[in-house]
Design a protein around this motif. Structure first.
Motif: not given
Length: 420
Positions: A255-271, A286-298
């Motif tokens: 499975l490849v998860i991209d774009a809006d699939g990643l936005n959904s994944l960020s609500t519960d990445i532990d799935i 930006g998507e990675m920052a949402r997945l890990l709850d970090k700042s984009i700069k970090e």
């Protein structure tokens, strides 16, 4: 080409570590480097080698440490311990195309040697050794079933372009059969947009986006497929979260998860812990920052560290998109060197998703498929740039240039790029 050499007395590093270890490490090294140093039990030899490496690289660039700071240069390592140099956009602006680095130690000293290649007007690009042979010429006796059945799930009202680009790029990369599944409301427009690809629909009660009742038809359509992608153009509807969770729980194909699939994944990445299959994620910063709850700069300042972190935590392949896209799986890292700023356009990431699933469907392991895909994607972007220019090229130009990139790989010839 330019070279730089630096030598550091290990005893000097020992003295610094005794007096102000933490402040020194924080000033000189990135998060990824500090993690590596910790794994080496704060060895003065290791620290001296990394410090020397940054100095020798800055000398080879011609600036020294000043215009270029210590943290603008990061030293990572491949699975064999070979040092890999990662530079940020500021350092790249000096026209650097490649950096080779050697670090050696003896009892009292650490010595480093850096060789920096700069871009020229007719830049000659060669295929990275680790990608050679991954894509092979086709058997004359083969048929379309030999080259993968891929399924792409995406699209919503007003968002048909993304899934179209993914589908066309998968076909252009060589898939035998590409199935594109969209909400029923989009059937007519997708049948007009797609010619070679096969359009499948899921009931949407006239809403124009996937709903919970779409799940049964989605799962039924995965049964005879080799790989699935989800996300392009799906939108940020609440039912997507449910659909993604159930798909991860129920399918056995990659499975490849991209774009809006990643936005959904960020609500519960532990799935991702419930997966039965190989998963590739393709976030931008930006998507990675949402997945890990970090700042984009970090994330931006520690791209290798976080790519490895998420890959190791969930046992997935991570494609962290951007200049010098990073592909990570377990302790392996690939840093891509193809591509150009003209690719920073809407739809470029959707094209990459199609290339990745196509290569997986053709039999490549997901990590190898992701590495080769980002290279083909970048190289196709370079061909598109040479035809249209960085300002004018668009994502569909990248799709149209995938064939040029693949022919380049298969003929294994040097490619002379017209533009820097």
């Amino acid at each position: 080409m330019s070279v730089g050499i630096d030598i550091v007395k290990i005893h000097r590093i020992e003295d610094i570590l005794d007096k102000k270890r933490d402040s020194f490490l924080n000033k000189i090294f990135t998060t990824e480097e500090k993690q590596y140093i910790k794994e080496k039990k704060y060895s003065p030899q290791t620290i001296a080698g990394l410090f020397s490496a940054k100095e020798s690289i800055s000398k080879a660039i011609g600036t020294g440490i000043g215009k270029v700071s210590f943290k603008d240069i990061e030293i990572s390592h491949d699975k064999f311990g070979k040092p890999i140099v990662i530079i940020n956009e500021k350092v790249k602006s000096f026209g650097i195309s490649k950096i080779d680095l050697t670090i050696t130690h003896e009892i009292d000293y650490a010595v480093s040697f850096a060789k920096v290649n700069f871009k020229i007007n007719d830049n000659i690009i060669e295929i990275p050794e680790e990608l050679k042979g991954l894509l092979t010429k086709r058997n004359p006796e083969s048929h379309k079933g030999d080259y993968g059945k891929v399924l792409i799930i995406g699209g919503s009202r007003g968002m048909t372009g993304s899934v179209t680009l993914s589908s066309k790029s998968a076909m252009r990369t060589g898939s035998g059969l590409v199935y594109t599944m969209v909400p029923e409301y989009l059937e007519t427009i997708m049948s007009i947009k797609l010619t070679e690809e096969i359009v499948k629909i899921a009931k949407d009660n006239g809403k124009g986006y996937f709903i919970k009742k779409s799940l049964e038809e989605i799962l039924n359509n995965t049964k005879d497929k080799d790989v699935l992608a989800i996300g392009p153009g799906m939108g940020t509807f609440e039912d997507n979260i449910y659909l993604l969770r159930e798909i991860i729980k129920n399918i056995n194909i990659p499975l490849v998860i991209d774009a809006d699939g990643l936005n959904s994944l960020s609500t519960d990445i532990d799935i991702l812990k419930n997966k039965k299959n190989s998963i590739v994620i393709t976030p931008h910063l930006g998507e990675m920052a949402r997945l890990l709850d970090k700042s984009i700069k970090e994330i931006e300042n520690n791209r290798v560290y976080y790519a490895k972190h998420i890959s190791n935590k969930y046992n997935i392949v991570t494609v962290l998109k951007g200049s010098n896209t990073i592909v990570s799986y377990k302790d392996e890292i690939y840093i891509n060197n193809s591509g150009n700023p003209g690719m920073a356009k809407a739809g470029s990431g959707d094209v990459l998703t199609g290339i990745i699933i196509s290569l997986i469907g053709q039999g490549l392991e997901p990590f190898n498929a992701a590495k080769l895909a980002v290279y083909i994607h970048g190289l196709a972007g370079d061909f598109a740039r040479d035809k249209k220019g960085e300002h004018s090229m668009i994502a569909s130009d990248i799709v149209d240039s995938i064939g040029d990139a693949i022919n380049f790989l298969l003929t294994n010839k040097k490619f002379s790029s017209k533009l820097n």
